[in-house]
Motif scaffolding. Structure first.
Motif, short mmCIF file in Angstrom:
data_model
loop_
_atom_site.label_atom_id
_atom_site.label_comp_id
_atom_site.label_asym_id
_atom_site.label_seq_id
_atom_site.Cartn_x
_atom_site.Cartn_y
_atom_site.Cartn_z
N SER A 142 0.71 -1.38 -0.11
CA SER A 142 0.12 -0.14 0.01
C SER A 142 0.95 1.20 0.05
CB SER A 142 -0.90 -0.09 1.17
OG SER A 142 -1.76 0.94 1.27
N VAL A 143 0.50 2.39 -0.62
CA VAL A 143 1.35 3.47 -0.76
C VAL A 143 0.23 4.67 -1.09
CG1 VAL A 143 1.94 2.97 -3.24
CG2 VAL A 143 3.24 4.67 -1.82
N PRO A 144 0.53 5.79 -0.29
CA PRO A 144 -0.19 7.01 -0.63
C PRO A 144 0.17 7.84 -2.17
CG PRO A 144 0.68 7.03 1.58
CD PRO A 144 1.20 5.91 0.83
N ILE A 145 -0.46 8.17 -2.87
CA ILE A 145 -0.12 8.83 -3.97
C ILE A 145 -0.49 10.26 -4.17
CG2 ILE A 145 -0.50 8.57 -6.77
CD1 ILE A 145 0.69 5.90 -5.24
N CYS A 146 0.32 10.58 -4.99
CA CYS A 146 0.47 12.36 -5.05
C CYS A 146 -0.93 12.69 -5.66
CB CYS A 146 1.45 12.81 -5.80
SG CYS A 146 1.50 12.75 -7.65
N PRO A 147 -1.61 13.79 -5.39
CA PRO A 147 -2.71 14.39 -5.99
C PRO A 147 -2.72 15.12 -7.52
CG PRO A 147 -1.94 16.05 -4.63
CD PRO A 147 -1.18 14.94 -4.50
N ARG A 148 -1.72 14.93 -8.16
CA ARG A 148 -1.58 15.59 -9.42
C ARG A 148 -2.57 14.98 -10.65
NH1 ARG A 148 4.93 15.68 -10.52
NH2 ARG A 148 4.73 14.10 -9.13
N TYR A 149 -3.03 15.65 -11.36
CA TYR A 149 -3.72 15.61 -12.48
C TYR A 149 -5.33 14.87 -12.29
CZ TYR A 149 1.17 15.23 -13.55
OH TYR A 149 2.44 15.52 -13.98
N ILE A 150 -5.58 15.30 -10.98
CA ILE A 150 -7.08 14.73 -10.70
C ILE A 150 -8.04 15.92 -10.89
CG2 ILE A 150 -8.51 14.06 -8.70
CD1 ILE A 150 -5.96 12.48 -7.47
N GLN A 151 -9.23 15.60 -11.56
CA GLN A 151 -10.00 16.79 -11.83
C GLN A 151 -11.02 16.64 -10.47
OE1 GLN A 151 -8.41 17.98 -14.06
NE2 GLN A 151 -8.02 15.92 -15.42
N ARG A 152 -11.19 17.80 -9.72
CA ARG A 152 -12.28 17.62 -8.61
C ARG A 152 -13.60 17.70 -9.15
NH1 ARG A 152 -12.18 21.43 -4.11
NH2 ARG A 152 -12.17 23.11 -5.78
N ARG A 153 -14.26 16.53 -8.29
CA ARG A 153 -15.50 16.36 -8.50
C ARG A 153 -16.19 16.04 -7.25
NH1 ARG A 153 -13.69 14.53 -13.69
NH2 ARG A 153 -15.13 15.20 -15.56
N THR A 154 -17.67 16.31 -7.22
CA THR A 154 -18.55 15.78 -6.11
C THR A 154 -19.40 14.57 -6.52
OG1 THR A 154 -20.38 17.40 -6.61
CG2 THR A 154 -18.78 17.94 -4.97
N ILE A 155 -19.36 13.55 -5.69
CA ILE A 155 -20.15 12.41 -5.94
C ILE A 155 -21.19 12.19 -4.99
CG2 ILE A 155 -18.40 10.98 -5.17
CD1 ILE A 155 -18.97 8.79 -7.46
N ALA A 156 -22.41 11.89 -5.61
CA ALA A 156 -23.40 11.47 -4.37
C ALA A 156 -24.28 10.15 -5.10
CB ALA A 156 -24.26 12.63 -4.02
N LEU A 157 -24.66 9.19 -4.33
CA LEU A 157 -25.34 8.40 -4.29
C LEU A 157 -26.13 7.57 -3.34
CD1 LEU A 157 -26.64 6.29 -7.02
CD2 LEU A 157 -24.79 4.73 -6.31
N SER A 158 -27.43 7.87 -3.23
CA SER A 158 -28.14 7.51 -1.73
C SER A 158 -28.10 5.94 -1.69
CB SER A 158 -29.18 8.16 -1.71
OG SER A 158 -30.01 7.74 -2.54
N ASP A 159 -27.78 5.31 -0.61
CA ASP A 159 -28.18 3.95 -0.41
C ASP A 159 -27.83 3.06 -1.81
OD1 ASP A 159 -29.25 1.51 0.66
OD2 ASP A 159 -31.28 1.97 0.51
N PRO A 160 -26.41 2.82 -2.04
CA PRO A 160 -26.00 2.38 -3.35
C PRO A 160 -26.43 0.87 -3.37
CG PRO A 160 -24.13 3.55 -2.30
CD PRO A 160 -25.41 3.57 -1.38
N GLY A 161 -26.22 0.20 -2.46
CA GLY A 161 -26.75 -1.36 -2.23
C GLY A 161 -28.06 -1.48 -2.81
N SER A 162 -29.18 -0.48 -2.62
CA SER A 162 -30.32 -0.86 -2.87
C SER A 162 -30.74 -0.11 -4.43
CB SER A 162 -31.35 -0.29 -1.89
OG SER A 162 -31.05 -1.09 -0.75
N GLN A 163 -29.77 0.28 -5.01
CA GLN A 163 -29.94 1.21 -6.25
C GLN A 163 -30.16 0.20 -7.43
OE1 GLN A 163 -30.84 4.24 -7.07
NE2 GLN A 163 -30.29 5.18 -5.10
N PRO A 164 -31.32 0.29 -8.07
CA PRO A 164 -31.46 -0.54 -9.33
C PRO A 164 -30.56 0.22 -10.45
CG PRO A 164 -33.35 1.20 -9.40
CD PRO A 164 -32.39 1.12 -7.97
N VAL A 165 -29.75 -0.83 -10.92
CA VAL A 165 -28.71 -0.50 -11.92
C VAL A 165 -29.13 -0.92 -13.28
CG1 VAL A 165 -26.22 -0.59 -12.49
CG2 VAL A 165 -26.81 -0.42 -10.24
#
Length: 313
Positions: A142-165
């Motif tokens: 395991s290793v921490p990785i630098c934050p370069r080249y990542i586009q910032r986004r917010t992500i939200a999904l309520s109750d993923p285990g019950s979501q119909p996909v």
């Protein structure tokens, strides 16, 4: 750990890639951050995550990259940081993802934990086995990785285990116009590779929209930016060119998974500066693709682009 000791943790392919890039000394220094367990200070971060990106291997040795979306707490590290348990009952499952069959057949798996909003990321690789609805990972590194080249986004999904996909599926060998359009406007994808004894690996690739060039013959040409100098992916590719890519299309809630092979190009002319000065490119020849759907209630919003992105396109 001294430089010689940190170098010894790399396999032959990684050492060759580091020499090709003239970054062996930097790789040796950064190799001191690699641990055989999850860094204890990262345990709260692990428990807070909503996504994990996974590299896995199918029965024919093909490599695939996958995305899992769950609720915070679906990733549960052990108190001694040597084991990571993934609660699959809390995950939005896309049934056509090769991951579900792969995890029953090959224990080698690579995991990338990435918080898109804070740009923090952690790599966890290991051997995994199913225990009911839980995937238990014995951590090998395991290793921490630098934050370069990542586009910032917010992500939200309520109750993923019950979501119909949605279960719609498209697949093939040669990509069509819809897949080309998705790739052409992507600013982010995830990459999986594998080594026979060192296991699977998952990593992030980000750039300005259009940084992935589509060439004739189902080939993608991608610049390689400056990174942590360890060349885990490139090192794997020198010994096994099999690779998996996954492109999340959050706007249209699609997921494009690609399998194929990689060729690397060092010290290339780059008059437009698209590599950010490295002169490195790699080409990915698509052999198989699968397009599936993300949950309809998934809400992902762009915040801002990475300040580290090269300006050339």
């Amino acid at each position: 750990m001294n430089a010689a000791g940190s170098s010894s943790r790399f396999h032959e392919g990684e050492l060759i890639a580091q020499r090709n890039a003239n970054e062996s000394d930097m790789a040796a220094r950064n190799g001191a951050n690699v641990s055989t367990h999850i860094v204890r200070g990262a345990l709260p971060f692990v428990r807070q995550q909503k996504t994990v990106y996974i590299g896995s291997v199918d029965i024919d040795g093909r490599v695939w990259a996958s995305l899992l979306i769950g609720e915070p707490g679906f990733l549960n590290p052990s108190d001694d940081a040597t084991t990571l348990t993934i609660d699959l009952s809390k995950v939005a499952r896309q049934p056509h993802d090769p991951l579900w069959e792969n995890l029953r057949l090959d224990a080698r798996m690579g995991f990338l934990l990435l918080d898109l909003q804070t740009r923090k990321r952690l790599k966890v690789n290991g051997d995994a086995h199913l225990d009911g609805d839980r995937l238990v990972v014995d951590v090998t590194e395991s290793v921490p990785i630098c934050p370069r080249y990542i586009q910032r986004r917010t992500i939200a999904l309520s109750d993923p285990g019950s979501q119909p996909v949605p279960t719609g599926l498209q697949q093939g060998s040669g990509i069509g116009d819809a897949q080309r359009e998705l790739i052409a406007r992507a600013d982010t994808f995830f990459l999986a590779s594998v080594h026979e004894t060192h296991g699977a690996d998952a990593s992030h690739r980000g750039g300005p929209p259009g940084f992935v060039q589509i060439l004739p013959g189902n080939v993608l040409r991608i610049p390689d930016y400056n990174g942590n100098s360890m060349f885990n992916s490139f090192g794997n590719f020198l010994l096994n060119p099999q690779a998996g890519l996954v492109f999340p299309d959050y706007e249209h809630r699609r997921l494009l998974q690609l399998n194929g092979t990689v060729a690397m190009f060092w010290d290339q002319p780059d008059p437009a500066g698209v590599t950010g000065g490295t002169g490195r490119f790699w080409e990915f020849t698509i052999e198989r693709w699968i397009e599936t759907a993300l949950p309809e209630t998934l809400d992902v919003r762009f915040v801002d682009a990475s300040p580290f992105l090269p300006q050339g396109v």
